[in-house]
Design an enzyme around this catalytic site. Structure first.
Site, PDB file in Angstrom:
ATOM      1  N   CYS A  31       0.821  -1.226   0.000  1.00 25.89           N
ATOM      2  CA  CYS A  31       0.000   0.000   0.000  1.00 25.89           C
ATOM      3  C   CYS A  31       0.857   1.280   0.000  1.00 25.89           C
ATOM      4  O   CYS A  31       0.513   2.250  -0.676  1.00 25.89           O
ATOM      5  CB  CYS A  31      -0.971  -0.007   1.163  1.00 25.89           C
ATOM      6  SG  CYS A  31      -0.345  -0.773   2.651  1.00 25.89           S
TER       7      CYS A  31
ATOM      8  N   HIS B 121      -2.155   6.385   4.266  1.00 28.56           N
ATOM      9  CA  HIS B 121      -0.730   6.333   4.592  1.00 28.56           C
ATOM     10  C   HIS B 121      -0.050   7.619   4.098  1.00 28.56           C
ATOM     11  O   HIS B 121      -0.122   7.950   2.914  1.00 28.56           O
ATOM     12  CB  HIS B 121      -0.061   5.133   3.920  1.00 28.56           C
ATOM     13  CG  HIS B 121      -0.451   3.804   4.495  1.00 28.56           C
ATOM     14  ND1 HIS B 121      -1.232   3.656   5.621  1.00 28.56           N
ATOM     15  CD2 HIS B 121      -0.131   2.535   4.106  1.00 28.56           C
ATOM     16  CE1 HIS B 121      -1.387   2.366   5.883  1.00 28.56           C
ATOM     17  NE2 HIS B 121      -0.739   1.668   4.977  1.00 28.56           N
TER      18      HIS B 121
HETATM   19  P1  NAP Z   1      -7.638  -9.391   7.196  1.00 27.48           P
HETATM   20  O1  NAP Z   1      -8.603  -8.320   7.574  1.00 27.48           O
HETATM   21  O2  NAP Z   1      -6.882 -10.051   8.278  1.00 27.48           O
HETATM   22  O3  NAP Z   1      -8.441 -10.509   6.345  1.00 27.48           O
HETATM   23  C1  NAP Z   1      -7.904 -11.764   6.055  1.00 27.48           C
HETATM   24  C2  NAP Z   1      -8.887 -12.614   5.225  1.00 27.48           C
HETATM   25  O4  NAP Z   1      -8.248 -13.869   4.954  1.00 27.48           O
HETATM   26  C3  NAP Z   1     -10.201 -12.952   5.939  1.00 27.48           C
HETATM   27  O5  NAP Z   1     -11.228 -12.987   4.983  1.00 27.48           O
HETATM   28  C4  NAP Z   1      -9.954 -14.366   6.471  1.00 27.48           C
HETATM   29  O6  NAP Z   1     -11.146 -15.134   6.604  1.00 27.48           O
HETATM   30  C5  NAP Z   1      -9.122 -14.933   5.343  1.00 27.48           C
HETATM   31  N1  NAP Z   1      -8.359 -16.100   5.773  1.00 27.48           N
HETATM   32  C6  NAP Z   1      -7.535 -16.207   6.863  1.00 27.48           C
HETATM   33  N2  NAP Z   1      -7.021 -17.456   6.931  1.00 27.48           N
HETATM   34  C7  NAP Z   1      -7.513 -18.140   5.870  1.00 27.48           C
HETATM   35  C8  NAP Z   1      -7.374 -19.471   5.394  1.00 27.48           C
HETATM   36  N3  NAP Z   1      -6.585 -20.362   6.017  1.00 27.48           N
HETATM   37  N4  NAP Z   1      -8.038 -19.834   4.262  1.00 27.48           N
HETATM   38  C9  NAP Z   1      -8.830 -18.948   3.607  1.00 27.48           C
HETATM   39  N5  NAP Z   1      -9.016 -17.673   4.019  1.00 27.48           N
HETATM   40  C10 NAP Z   1      -8.367 -17.283   5.130  1.00 27.48           C
HETATM   41  O7  NAP Z   1      -6.539  -8.843   6.188  1.00 27.48           O
HETATM   42  P2  NAP Z   1      -6.623  -7.563   5.177  1.00 27.48           P
HETATM   43  O8  NAP Z   1      -6.128  -6.339   5.815  1.00 27.48           O
HETATM   44  O9  NAP Z   1      -7.960  -7.580   4.526  1.00 27.48           O
HETATM   45  O10 NAP Z   1      -5.485  -7.923   4.124  1.00 27.48           O
HETATM   46  C11 NAP Z   1      -5.667  -8.918   3.129  1.00 27.48           C
HETATM   47  C12 NAP Z   1      -4.427  -8.973   2.238  1.00 27.48           C
HETATM   48  O11 NAP Z   1      -4.283  -7.708   1.588  1.00 27.48           O
HETATM   49  C13 NAP Z   1      -3.118  -9.218   2.995  1.00 27.48           C
HETATM   50  O12 NAP Z   1      -2.253  -9.998   2.204  1.00 27.48           O
HETATM   51  C14 NAP Z   1      -2.546  -7.809   3.168  1.00 27.48           C
HETATM   52  O13 NAP Z   1      -1.157  -7.812   3.322  1.00 27.48           O
HETATM   53  C15 NAP Z   1      -2.969  -7.192   1.843  1.00 27.48           C
HETATM   54  N6  NAP Z   1      -3.033  -5.722   1.858  1.00 27.48           N
HETATM   55  C16 NAP Z   1      -3.708  -5.094   2.858  1.00 27.48           C
HETATM   56  C17 NAP Z   1      -3.756  -3.699   2.844  1.00 27.48           C
HETATM   57  C18 NAP Z   1      -4.456  -2.936   3.930  1.00 27.48           C
HETATM   58  O14 NAP Z   1      -4.313  -1.683   3.918  1.00 27.48           O
HETATM   59  N7  NAP Z   1      -5.193  -3.565   4.855  1.00 27.48           N
HETATM   60  C19 NAP Z   1      -3.142  -2.987   1.823  1.00 27.48           C
HETATM   61  C20 NAP Z   1      -2.487  -3.678   0.814  1.00 27.48           C
HETATM   62  C21 NAP Z   1      -2.454  -5.048   0.839  1.00 27.48           C
HETATM   63  P3  NAP Z   1     -11.900 -15.386   8.031  1.00 27.48           P
HETATM   64  O15 NAP Z   1     -12.671 -14.122   8.343  1.00 27.48           O
HETATM   65  O16 NAP Z   1     -12.785 -16.528   7.728  1.00 27.48           O
HETATM   66  O17 NAP Z   1     -10.843 -15.672   9.045  1.00 27.48           O
END
Ligand code: NAP
Length: 352
Positions: free
Chosen positions: A146, A239
């Site tokens: 990001c 950010h």
């Molecule tokens: P998050 O809120 O922690 O969400 C994680 C997701 O993954 C949830 O839907 C979770 O499902 C699922 N998950 C976890 N374990 C799993 C498994 N074993 N099998 C299948 N699904 C699973 O994370 P986020 O912030 O949305 O980020 C998601 C991705 O985007 C990450 O790789 C992060 O680095 C990237 N990213 C995030 C941002 C940001 O600003 N947040 C920016 C750029 C990139 P459950 O609810 O069922 O546990």
């Protein structure tokens, strides 16, 4: 434009929720399937999700049953937008690609792989050209970290006109960047944490690949040396980055600002629904950009730059603000999927 059927892997997470919100009423894409972990699979989305965005859950998502993140869940999808943690993505995304799916990922798992484009459409849309031959056979495209996304957009016009050689960047990163299970309030309120695991390494590696060239054997990175300092601060979204840049020559700040102001990027003529016009906005006031006032520029897709001035060490300095979960995640992934559709890389899959 045909309507493409879209699946979301990691649909219950923070980025997954943003994807669902941005897909509501999308002119080219229709939500088809949702996947998450075993904790959520088998439940109605409205029951499984801890909805964290303003407004209610879009109807088309609320009633869907969440599946596992596998081929079965996404078998009727033309493209899967992945918002999985890197460790999960490392297993799941290649399996979906092997099943013939186009996967557009937010995760860092494969960003630096030689055969995976790392794309910010306005900056390096040509990096997806090599995928045309894989349409219908499965492939992976990623969007950057990001903070790297905002940095790449701000520096692209400078790199094109003057050449960027060295960059020092200090980030002030919002809590939402850590996902739904981010830091506890007790650890973050009245505090700044000067460490975000793996973040500095990602920014330092990814900028060169984004601003580099696609070549037959992969991607030749731009030879830019980057030093990043990353901090978690108690803001919700957006950010901020304080950036010092060494260019190929001594460029007056006014000239650098002018190059950024003129920047339209590589997709201005494609009519991509999520592409902001312009992709960069410059603020002249000495106290802008500010996180709360500027992060929603262009619906969160526009990067806001200010304080372009001389740097006594590297020559030029500026402040960059980008919306981390929109431009830096869900909106960026959706824009990548739109680019693939517009370039004819996204195939409509025949149903078995
Ligand atoms: P998050 O809120 O922690 O969400 C994680 C997701 O993954 C949830 O839907 C979770 O499902 C699922 N998950 C976890 N374990 C799993 C498994 N074993 N099998 C299948 N699904 C699973 O994370 P986020 O912030 O949305 O980020 C998601 C991705 O985007 C990450 O790789 C992060 O680095 C990237 N990213 C995030 C941002 C940001 O600003 N947040 C920016 C750029 C990139 P459950 O609810 O069922 O546990």
């Amino acid at each position: 434009m045909d309507t493409y059927r879209v699946g979301i892997a990691g649909a219950t997470g923070y980025v997954g929720q943003r994807l669902i919100a941005r897909l509501a009423g999308h002119p080219w894409f229709r939500l088809e399937a949702l996947g998450a972990s075993g904790r959520s699979a088998g439940r109605r989305y409205a029951d499984a999700v801890r909805w964290a965005l303003p407004g209610s859950i879009p109807d088309e998502a609320a009633a869907l049953t969440v599946g596992a993140c596998d081929e079965g869940t996404f078998r009727e999808c033309d493209v899967v937008l992945s918002a999985l943690d890197a460790a999960v993505a490392r297993e799941v995304e290649p399996a979906l690609v092997r099943a013939g799916l186009a996967v557009v990922s937010n995760s860092s798992a494969f960003r630096m792989s030689d055969d995976v484009p790392l794309v910010v459409p306005e900056v390096n849309a040509d990096h997806v050209s090599g995928l045309r031959s894989r349409a219908g056979r499965g492939f992976l495209v990623t969007n950057p970290n990001c903070s790297a996304t905002g940095l790449a957009l701000a520096l692209c016009p400078l790199h094109r006109e003057f050449g960027v050689r060295r960059v020092v960047v200090a980030t002030l990163q919002a809590v939402s960047g850590a996902g739904l299970d981010g830091p506890r309030a007790l650890d973050l309120l009245d505090n700044v944490v000067p460490y975000i695991p793996n973040e500095e390494e990602k920014i330092e590696a990814e900028l060169g690949k984004i601003l580099g060239r696609a070549s037959a054997g992969g991607f030749a990175p731009a030879p830019i040396v980057v030093s990043a300092h990353c901090h978690r601060v108690p803001t919700l979204e957006g950010h901020m980055e304080a950036v010092s840049v060494e260019l190929g020559s001594d460029v007056p700040p006014e000239e650098a600002a002018d190059a950024m102001r003129r920047f339209r990027g590589d997709v201005a003529d494609l009519g991509l629904p999520s592409a902001p016009a312009p992709p960069l906005v410059l603020r002249d006031a000495p106290d802008r950009p500010q996180t709360r006032l500027d992060r929603d520029e262009g619906g969160g897709m526009t990067v806001v730059v200010g304080r372009v001035r001389r740097c006594p060490v590297l020559g030029l300095r500026l402040v960059v603000l980008s919306h981390n979960t929109v431009r830096g995640a869900a909106g960026g992934a959706l824009l990548n999927a739109e680019l693939l559709a517009a370039k004819g890389v996204l195939a409509k899959r025949a149903l078995a």
